[in-house]
Structure formats: C-alpha cells, structure tokens
Write a protein that holds these residues in place. Structure first.
Motif, PDB file in Angstrom:
ATOM      1  N   ILE A   1      12.680   2.142  -3.639  1.00 18.43           N
ATOM      2  CA  ILE A   1      14.092   2.392  -3.946  1.00 18.43           C
ATOM      3  C   ILE A   1      14.755   1.076  -4.309  1.00 18.43           C
ATOM      4  O   ILE A   1      14.777   0.141  -3.521  1.00 18.43           O
ATOM      5  N   ARG A   2      15.326   1.000  -5.512  1.00 20.63           N
ATOM      6  CA  ARG A   2      15.925  -0.243  -5.981  1.00 20.63           C
ATOM      7  C   ARG A   2      17.448  -0.251  -5.876  1.00 20.63           C
ATOM      8  O   ARG A   2      18.066  -1.297  -5.892  1.00 20.63           O
ATOM      9  N   TRP A   3      18.062   0.915  -5.804  1.00 23.32           N
ATOM     10  CA  TRP A   3      19.526   1.011  -5.690  1.00 23.32           C
ATOM     11  C   TRP A   3      19.873   2.382  -5.155  1.00 23.32           C
ATOM     12  O   TRP A   3      19.117   3.348  -5.334  1.00 23.32           O
ATOM     13  N   VAL A   4      20.994   2.489  -4.458  1.00 27.92           N
ATOM     14  CA  VAL A   4      21.466   3.769  -3.925  1.00 27.92           C
ATOM     15  C   VAL A   4      22.885   4.008  -4.404  1.00 27.92           C
ATOM     16  O   VAL A   4      23.750   3.136  -4.274  1.00 27.92           O
TER      17      VAL A   4
ATOM     18  N   LEU B   1       9.561   9.283 -12.475  1.00 30.52           N
ATOM     19  CA  LEU B   1      10.256  10.261 -11.642  1.00 30.52           C
ATOM     20  C   LEU B   1       9.326  11.352 -11.132  1.00 30.52           C
ATOM     21  O   LEU B   1       9.476  11.814  -9.995  1.00 30.52           O
ATOM     22  N   ARG B   2       8.386  11.782 -11.949  1.00 27.03           N
ATOM     23  CA  ARG B   2       7.465  12.824 -11.494  1.00 27.03           C
ATOM     24  C   ARG B   2       6.652  12.327 -10.307  1.00 27.03           C
ATOM     25  O   ARG B   2       6.432  13.046  -9.331  1.00 27.03           O
ATOM     26  N   GLU B   3       6.228  11.089 -10.354  1.00 27.34           N
ATOM     27  CA  GLU B   3       5.472  10.505  -9.242  1.00 27.34           C
ATOM     28  C   GLU B   3       6.326  10.438  -7.979  1.00 27.34           C
ATOM     29  O   GLU B   3       5.870  10.768  -6.885  1.00 27.34           O
ATOM     30  N   ALA B   4       7.596  10.019  -8.135  1.00 32.83           N
ATOM     31  CA  ALA B   4       8.490   9.933  -6.985  1.00 32.83           C
ATOM     32  C   ALA B   4       8.766  11.320  -6.404  1.00 32.83           C
ATOM     33  O   ALA B   4       8.807  11.493  -5.179  1.00 32.83           O
ATOM     34  N   ALA B   5       8.974  12.307  -7.267  1.00 34.91           N
ATOM     35  CA  ALA B   5       9.256  13.665  -6.796  1.00 34.91           C
ATOM     36  C   ALA B   5       8.059  14.245  -6.052  1.00 34.91           C
ATOM     37  O   ALA B   5       8.223  14.933  -5.035  1.00 34.91           O
TER      38      ALA B   5
ATOM     39  N   GLU C   1      16.207  15.602 -17.605  1.00 37.84           N
ATOM     40  CA  GLU C   1      15.881  14.343 -18.242  1.00 37.84           C
ATOM     41  C   GLU C   1      16.630  13.222 -17.512  1.00 37.84           C
ATOM     42  O   GLU C   1      17.852  13.193 -17.472  1.00 37.84           O
ATOM     43  N   GLY C   2      15.900  12.348 -16.896  1.00 44.14           N
ATOM     44  CA  GLY C   2      16.501  11.209 -16.221  1.00 44.14           C
ATOM     45  C   GLY C   2      16.759  11.377 -14.736  1.00 44.14           C
ATOM     46  O   GLY C   2      17.104  10.404 -14.058  1.00 44.14           O
ATOM     47  N   PHE C   3      16.611  12.592 -14.187  1.00 41.91           N
ATOM     48  CA  PHE C   3      16.789  12.760 -12.741  1.00 41.91           C
ATOM     49  C   PHE C   3      16.145  14.061 -12.263  1.00 41.91           C
ATOM     50  O   PHE C   3      15.965  15.014 -13.027  1.00 41.91           O
TER      51      PHE C   3
ATOM     52  N   LEU D   1      16.561  11.883  -7.371  1.00 40.59           N
ATOM     53  CA  LEU D   1      15.734  10.748  -7.748  1.00 40.59           C
ATOM     54  C   LEU D   1      16.087  10.394  -9.183  1.00 40.59           C
ATOM     55  O   LEU D   1      16.065  11.260 -10.064  1.00 40.59           O
ATOM     56  N   THR D   2      16.452   9.151  -9.410  1.00 40.58           N
ATOM     57  CA  THR D   2      16.910   8.709 -10.720  1.00 40.58           C
ATOM     58  C   THR D   2      16.165   7.443 -11.121  1.00 40.58           C
ATOM     59  O   THR D   2      15.696   6.684 -10.277  1.00 40.58           O
ATOM     60  N   SER D   3      16.078   7.213 -12.419  1.00 45.26           N
ATOM     61  CA  SER D   3      15.347   6.049 -12.919  1.00 45.26           C
ATOM     62  C   SER D   3      16.200   4.792 -12.792  1.00 45.26           C
ATOM     63  O   SER D   3      17.347   4.760 -13.242  1.00 45.26           O
ATOM     64  N   TRP D   4      15.630   3.782 -12.179  1.00 38.84           N
ATOM     65  CA  TRP D   4      16.329   2.513 -12.016  1.00 38.84           C
ATOM     66  C   TRP D   4      16.426   1.801 -13.361  1.00 38.84           C
ATOM     67  O   TRP D   4      15.449   1.710 -14.106  1.00 38.84           O
ATOM     68  N   SER D   5      17.634   1.303 -13.648  1.00 38.97           N
ATOM     69  CA  SER D   5      17.843   0.619 -14.928  1.00 38.97           C
ATOM     70  C   SER D   5      18.535  -0.716 -14.720  1.00 38.97           C
ATOM     71  O   SER D   5      19.359  -1.136 -15.520  1.00 38.97           O
TER      72      SER D   5
END
Length: 241
Positions: free
Chosen positions: A4-7, A76-80, A95-97, A110-114
């Motif tokens: 997790i890089r940001w919340v 995201l698929r891996e995280a889910a 797309e994206g979450f 779960l969202t992609s860190w940018s």
C-alpha cells in the motif's frame, strides 16, 4: 500482504445533502474543494493549504458513510486476488479500481498508485487538528477476524489501544491515514466506519466545529463524538496531529 503506497479517506454522502456536507468538511479541515468531477459531478477532493491531499468527497445515490481507497503498486487483479484469499469479497471491477468488502462487510477499493502522495510533501506541522484516522466499528462476533484481516492485508502490525475494545495498526511513515479498529457492544451486524480528528486542544476544536454547524453527541475522557450538519458521526480525539 499487499504493498500500500497511499490511503484515501472517502466521505460518502447522499446526493441531496452533498453541498452542505462538502462545505462543512472543507471548513473544518481548512481545505479547498476541487471542481466537481465524474459523470454526475459526484466527486471532489479536499486540498490542504500545503502538501498532498488524502480526503475525497463523493455524492452517492443511497447509503453513505465512509470508505477507503488503497493505492497499490501492483496490478489490481493481483491485489484483488490477494485480498480475496485473505477473506475479502469482490463487489465490482472497473477500469482503474476494484470494489471490495472486508470479511465484516466494510467497503474499500483497491486503486492503482500514481505517485499521488509521498512522505516528503505531506504536511502536518502547525495544524490545530487533523482528520487523520479511520475507525472501523465492528460488531463483537466478527472483531477478531476483522483485525486479523486488516493486519495481514496491510502488513502493518497491530498494537493495543488506550482501552481494551480498541486495536490500532502501526502506520508506516508517509501514509496519511491511521487505522483504528473498535469492538462494538452489539453482537452481530456489518462493520462500518467513521473518521477521527487528532486535536492539540480538543475543546478549541469542538468550538470551531460547532461554529461550522456540527453538534456534540457525547463527551468521553479521550474523545468527543460529533455529528455533522447532515447526520454523519465523527470524533475529536485527544492526540497530537
């Protein structure tokens, strides 16, 4: 465990109450609202005077409450799939979450860190209070499982709270939101959440929130329960921002 890089903390409000809710939260966090975005103009972000944002606002069709977005630095698929392996259920993939529910029923995404936030630009000094914590309110029968789930998912070690019914997760440096897990007296039900402010002077913060339109629900030794103008409960706590 996922990286997790940001919340992001989301305050979800039924659309008819959206404007009143957004104006109140902008005032008490001393933030600026971004222009509405989304298909229905349903999203905005609270921008602090300095540093990165970590609170977003959403108008919803029904329900409301609090949820969190976890920015992850893996597909995201891996995280889910990892979250599901630990006991979460997948609600919907976009797309994206990916929308998930914890074992106790608390919604998170779960969202992609940018690189939206970082430790070097997160400013906390000089604030009289700070919306810095999400408290998960968990019925007693699912409490242990919920604590185990969040500790394992995040990889953040748990530690005892100030009272036996509380456990907190040790937040890594640079993450803007603390997680507190509270065992409720009610035996069964769905886990939900509320937000907490850390306050240098809880009485002064209470007066500022009352002026902005909140009401006091109850006073306790370490916290004050408040209600915002549209009925959302939250707490002012005696902690350093």
């Amino acid at each position: 465990m996922i990286d997790i890089r940001w919340v992001w903390t989301f305050l979800d409000t039924p659309a008819p109450d959206g404007d009143r809710s957004w104006d109140f939260w902008a005032e008490v966090t001393r933030s600026h609202l971004t222009p509405p975005r989304g298909e229905r103009g349903e999203f905005s972000t609270l921008l602090p005077e300095q540093g990165d944002a970590w609170v977003k606002l959403q108008e919803v069709v029904e329900g409301g409450g609090v949820h969190v977005d976890l920015d992850v630095d893996v597909p995201l698929r891996e995280a889910a799939e990892e979250a599901a392996r630990l006991g979460a259920s997948e609600v919907a993939a976009h797309e994206g979450f990916v929308v998930m529910r914890s074992p106790g029923g608390f919604t998170f995404c779960l969202t992609s860190w940018s690189n939206a936030g970082s430790a070097t630009t997160q400013v906390r000094e000089g604030e009289p209070d700070l919306l810095d914590q999400v408290c998960l309110d968990i019925p007693a029968d699912g409490y242990s499982r919920e604590v185990d789930f969040w500790e394992t998912l995040t990889g953040w070690p748990k530690r005892p709270g100030s009272l036996p019914e509380f456990v907190s997760l040790t937040r890594p440096d640079g993450i803007p939101v603390r997680f507190l897990l509270q065992r409720l007296d009610e035996p069964t039900g769905t886990a939900r959440g509320h937000v907490d402010f850390a306050c240098h002077d809880r009485e002064a913060s209470r007066e500022a929130h009352l002026t902005a339109g909140a009401t006091v629900v109850s006073e306790h030794e370490f916290w004050t329960v408040m209600r915002d103008p549209v009925g959302r409960l939250y707490c002012l706590t005696h902690r350093r921002p």
